[in-house]
Write a protein that holds these residues in place. Structure first.
Motif, mmCIF file in Angstrom:
data_model
loop_
_atom_site.group_PDB
_atom_site.id
_atom_site.type_symbol
_atom_site.label_atom_id
_atom_site.label_comp_id
_atom_site.label_asym_id
_atom_site.label_seq_id
_atom_site.Cartn_x
_atom_site.Cartn_y
_atom_site.Cartn_z
ATOM 1 N N GLU A 204 -12.069 21.598 10.512
ATOM 2 C CA GLU A 204 -12.911 21.447 11.697
ATOM 3 C C GLU A 204 -14.348 21.153 11.320
ATOM 4 N N ARG A 205 -14.855 21.926 10.375
ATOM 5 C CA ARG A 205 -16.275 21.809 10.025
ATOM 6 C C ARG A 205 -16.592 20.421 9.473
ATOM 7 N N PHE A 206 -15.708 19.895 8.632
ATOM 8 C CA PHE A 206 -15.995 18.599 8.000
ATOM 9 C C PHE A 206 -15.269 17.446 8.673
ATOM 10 N N GLY A 207 -14.582 17.726 9.758
ATOM 11 C CA GLY A 207 -13.864 16.667 10.473
ATOM 12 C C GLY A 207 -12.849 15.961 9.589
ATOM 13 N N LEU A 208 -12.087 16.761 8.876
ATOM 14 C CA LEU A 208 -11.196 16.187 7.871
ATOM 15 C C LEU A 208 -9.790 15.936 8.379
ATOM 16 N N THR A 209 -9.135 15.022 7.693
ATOM 17 C CA THR A 209 -7.702 14.856 7.818
ATOM 18 C C THR A 209 -7.132 15.396 6.516
ATOM 19 N N ILE A 210 -6.103 16.223 6.594
ATOM 20 C CA ILE A 210 -5.626 16.879 5.376
ATOM 21 C C ILE A 210 -4.134 16.661 5.161
ATOM 22 N N LEU A 211 -3.802 16.295 3.946
ATOM 23 C CA LEU A 211 -2.398 16.246 3.546
ATOM 24 C C LEU A 211 -2.211 17.356 2.522
ATOM 25 N N LEU A 212 -1.239 18.218 2.789
ATOM 26 C CA LEU A 212 -1.117 19.440 2.002
ATOM 27 C C LEU A 212 0.248 19.523 1.341
ATOM 28 N N ILE A 213 0.239 19.667 0.026
ATOM 29 C CA ILE A 213 1.489 19.964 -0.666
ATOM 30 C C ILE A 213 1.538 21.455 -0.853
#
Lengths: 260, 349, 299
Positions: A204-213
């Motif tokens: 939220e803070r960095f407006g990120l899109t995250i792909l998580l393994i």
């Protein structure tokens, strides 16, 4: 192909072969801005290889990879980082001879936009950029609660903090897409809960899109709305945590033939 | 130490704050070195003075090699090759074109000391640049090769350079290159030393130059942080070679005679040993080790035949007991402190 | 044509010396993944051991097959012991250290052997006793010396022996397993430290044999004689594909022939640059060497 609205990462039919082994085969993934997608699968399923493809460590033998509509194929890792993809590593790869602060500064290298002469000459431009780097590094250290250990060697930190530092470092490059490779590995339940909050929070803070393994189901199921399951390099299931939990192929892949 | 450090930082802030500060710093440095030059060449006996000069030249060599080996983690054992290129190139320039150049300088009013100084600066730069070009050539394999392989290739390059010079008649070939003017004095050696230390320090301590150490620690992670690893590896070789070339030029114009035997891989090993002894990635360590290893052989002169045995045994024992080198940790002026600081985390959560 | 055949023969006999040294490099690289810089100096020690043994048994004045065999075997055993000592004392304590540390140590060992050699053997060249009488044979205009026959014969025999050892014996199999994957071999119950010692012993013995053979054809020996041939033999190992035993043999022969041809037809001063030229070309175009296999680095 023009970028579709809201699509950040678009992987089409990506495959890579090592000798006779198809490490990843026909991998498709489309991620919208702000999404948090989990990538799971048994050991050796090809999860990290997907990361290595996206970040240009390996080149796909087939398929196309797009970030905001821009082709990633054939680009070197550092170019891809500059386009806005950052990652952490399965087996934590901090710069072992650098301090905690310098590890964070290392990520800001990319924003220095200086030439070698600026650095040697140390003129106005250098002072301005270097000052910015110092400030930004301080901010990141503060945000991630690492300011107190800023001058310690990075590898002397306890494990959980090293993971946190690695995420802080990845964020230093100011990515739009963050790839996290088993961030919860080796953490105790308490640390895992903290990590989940941290991931949600940085998204939220960095407006990120995250792909998580991640191997730990509680972590993946807890924070991801969408999950992909890889087995032997092939996507065998995709869907919400609920769907994945009940998917017969996933159960088979994880528990073996005996269970089915 | 922190008081001295703070004072130094204040001086530096003044020196880099404006062009005036910079020029003032340069003027002061030059003035101090000129005075030292006059004083030392008169006060010291020729033997001690000669050792002092060789110390200075070795400092330039060791610090520049430290950029390649210590800070960037590439392993070059061909530094003497770059030194040879610089030495011969500069010598060829001052010997063949020097008289004409001096005449031309005199014609525009730059006679005497100023004219020879200008000629020598040009020769130093020429030697440095040619060596840097060779560094570029050697740096390219470094993109593909690591560790032992790179080491042996740099060694091979160094030997090829030597054999090529040996076959060039206008450089004297196997007879050596005599009749080089003696332009090297304490001032130029010390000035080069100051420049190389400042340049390497400025490079590696900046956020931009962190990339050198990132490449050394973990190339994959460095690339993931957006570092063009190729560029930095080649850059380390080019800059390192440049200064080795300068050192070679200083060497030639001090001995006024050059022979390829001065540039065998034993010379390269010698420089490597300085870097290793001082500590990989410690500038101050390289400086101290260069001085030690220049003086030590002179002290051991009476036991000449045991000297090299002692040296090599020292190297092995050092590797077995303290592979980070003597000054690998905690050094003044923030020049080192980079390699092995394994303190316990006291305030860790 | 006749001259070419002559050069080829000279090249092959010179190349088989390189091949013998290269085998040691390649075997050590196989099990430990590092360049044993001191290997060339073991070859030098081999030549000197042979010199002293030959004098002790009077092989120079009364040449006989038995004396020659004694000199060769004595020198090989001596160097095998030396190789094991070097590994134990200098390399084994560094097993878990960065490769750079080991490499620098190897350079240190090399310098130590050279300088201790100058101290013990004297810095001046010594004349190697000719315990095999020099005779010339003419085959179709090509002169074959008795030394060349011995060099080629002995190296062929040693290489065949090595091949049998590595491929047919249990220890050889363990050696191959260790060079395939040290940790896995260790988990399978292979005593890796002992295998590494054996590797050093065998490699050093082969280098000693090379030292004895070179003494026959180039009878001037000195403590620095191992430097350049050592480096070149390493090039031969890389050329053939480092870690690959047949590769080292082929690489050595190619390098020997190339050197003799270049110094015969182009310029003898360029001779020493050839090896390094080959090295750079091969590393840039085919770093795995002629017979080597490639491998992907894991991230």
């Amino acid at each position: 192909m023009p970028p579709e609205n809201g699509v950040l990462l678009d992987l089409n039919d990506c495959s890579i072969q090592f000798g006779g082994l198809k490490a990843v085969d026909g991998f498709d993934l489309r991620m919208s801005k702000g999404e948090l997608v989990g990538l799971i699968g048994p050991n050796g399923a090809g999860k990290t290889t997907v990361f290595n493809l996206i970040t240009g460590v390996y080149q796909p033998t087939r398929g196309e990879m797009l970030l905001k509509g821009r082709r990633l194929n054939g680009l070197k890792t550092h170019r891809i980082t500059a386009l806005g993809i950052a990652r952490t590593f399965q087996n934590i790869r901090l710069f072992s001879s650098l301090s905690v602060r310098d590890n964070v500064r290392s990520a800001l290298h990319i924003h220095c936009s200086l030439g070698i002469w600026d650095v040697v000459w140390r003129g106005k431009r250098f002072a301005e950029r270097e000052g910015w780097v110092q400030g930004r590094a301080g901010e990141l250290l503060e945000i991630f609660g690492l300011a107190g250990v800023a001058n310690e060697p990075a590898t002397s930190l306890p494990y959980g903090m090293q993971r946190r530092l690695e995420i802080a470092r990845a964020l230093g490059t100011e990515p739009s897409l963050l790839l996290l490779d088993e961030p919860a590995a080796g953490m105790n339940p308490h640390e895992k809960r903290e990590l989940m909050q941290l991931i949600e929070w940085v998204r939220e803070r960095f407006g990120l899109t995250i792909l998580l393994i991640e191997h730990d189901m509680s972590v993946v199921m807890g924070i991801c709305r969408r999950i992909l399951v890889l087995d032997y390099g092939v996507t065998i299931a995709e869907g919400s945590p609920e769907e994945i939990r009940r998917h017969p192929k996933v159960i088979e892949a994880y528990l073996g033939e005996a269970a089915s | 130490m922190s008081g001295a450090r703070r004072a130094w930082m204040a001086v530096e802030r003044f020196a880099t704050a404006s062009l005036v500060g910079r020029l003032a710093a340069l003027a002061v440095t030059i003035a101090v070195l000129v005075v030292l030059d006059r004083a030392l060449s008169r006060l010291l006996n020729p033997y001690v003075f000669r050792i002092l000069m060789l110390c200075g030249i070795n400092i330039v060599l060791a610090v520049s090699l430290n950029l390649i080996n210590g800070f960037t983690g590439q392993f070059s054992i061909g530094h003497a090759g770059f030194m040879a290129i610089g030495g011969y190139a500069a010598a060829a320039m001052t010997t063949y074109w020097g008289p004409a150049a001096l005449k031309a300088f005199a014609a525009v009013g730059l006679a005497g000391g100023i004219g020879t100084s200008m000629l020598f600066v040009l020769a130093l730069l020429f030697g440095g640049l040619l060596a840097a070009a060779a560094g570029l050539l050697v740096g390219i394999p470094s993109l593909r090769l690591r560790g032992d392989y790179l080491a042996i290739v740099t060694l091979g390059f160094g030997e090829i350079i030597r054999v090529v010079i040996l076959n060039l008649d206008f450089l004297g070939g196997a007879r050596g290159f005599p009749g080089i003017p003696r332009y090297t004095n304490f001032f130029w050696v010390a000035f080069s030393g100051v420049v190389v230390v400042l340049v390497v320090r400025n490079l590696v301590s900046s956020a931009y130059g962190l990339a050198f150490r990132m490449v050394r620690d973990d190339e994959t992670a460095a690339a993931a942080m957006g570092v063009d690893t190729t560029r930095f590896k080649v850059m380390a070789f080019v800059i390192g070679a440049f200064f080795a070339g300068i050192a070679g030029a200083l060497f030639g114009h001090y001995l006024i005679y050059l022979h390829t035997n001065s540039f065998t891989f034993m010379k390269s090993f010698e420089i490597v040993i300085m870097v290793v002894l001082g500590g990989m990635g410690s500038i101050i360590g390289s400086v101290i080790a260069a001085i030690l290893l220049t003086i030590l052989p002179e002290l051991l002169r009476s036991v000449q035949q045991y000297r090299m045995v002692f040296y090599s045994a020292l190297l092995i024992v050092l590797m077995l007991t303290r592979p980070q080198g003597l000054f690998g940790s905690g050094t003044p002026f923030g020049l080192g402190r980079l390699w092995s600081k394994r303190r316990e985390v006291r305030r860790a959560a | 044509m006749q001259e070419f055949a002559q050069q080829l023969l000279n090249g092959l006999s010179w190349g088989s010396i390189y091949a013998l040294i290269a085998l040691g490099y390649t075997m050590v690289y196989g099990v430990l993944r590092f360049i044993n810089f001191a290997h060339g100096d073991v070859y030098m020690v081999g030549a000197f051991l042979a010199y002293y043994i030959a004098h002790a048994v009077g092989a120079g004045s009364h040449p006989s097959v038995a004396a020659a065999a004694l000199v060769l075997l004595g020198s090989m055993v001596g160097c095998a012991i030396l190789g094991v000592i070097i590994e134990r004392a200098a390399y084994r304590p560094l097993r878990r250290q960065p490769r750079l540390t080991v490499l620098i140590t190897a350079i240190g060992v090399s310098l130590l052997l050279e300088n201790a050699g100058q101290l013990v053997f004297g810095a001046d060249p010594k004349f190697f006793p000719q315990f095999i009488p020099g005779r010339n044979l003419s085959v179709g205009g090509v002169v074959v010396t008795s030394h060349q026959i011995v060099i080629l014969g002995v190296s062929l025999l040693l290489m065949a022996g090595l091949h049998t050892f590595v491929m047919k014996t249990k220890t050889g199999m363990a050696l191959r397993a260790v060079s395939f994957h040290r940790e896995a071999a260790s988990l399978m119950g292979i005593p890796t430290d002992r295998i590494i010692s054996i590797t050093f012993a065998v490699g050093s013995a082969l280098a000693a044999a090379a030292g004895v053979l070179v003494g026959l054809s180039n009878p001037k020996i000195d403590p620095l004689m191992g430097l350049l041939p050592g480096l070149k033999a390493f090039v031969a190992a890389v050329l053939g594909g480092i870690g690959n035993i047949p590769g080292a043999m082929i690489g050595g022969l190619i390098l020997g022939v190339a050197e003799v041809l270049v110094s015969g037809y182009i310029s003898s001063t360029l001779r020493d640059a050839i090896a390094f030229g080959i090295l750079i070309v091969i590393l840039l175009t085919r770093p795995t060497g002629l017979l080597g296999r490639g491998q992907v680095e894991k991230v």
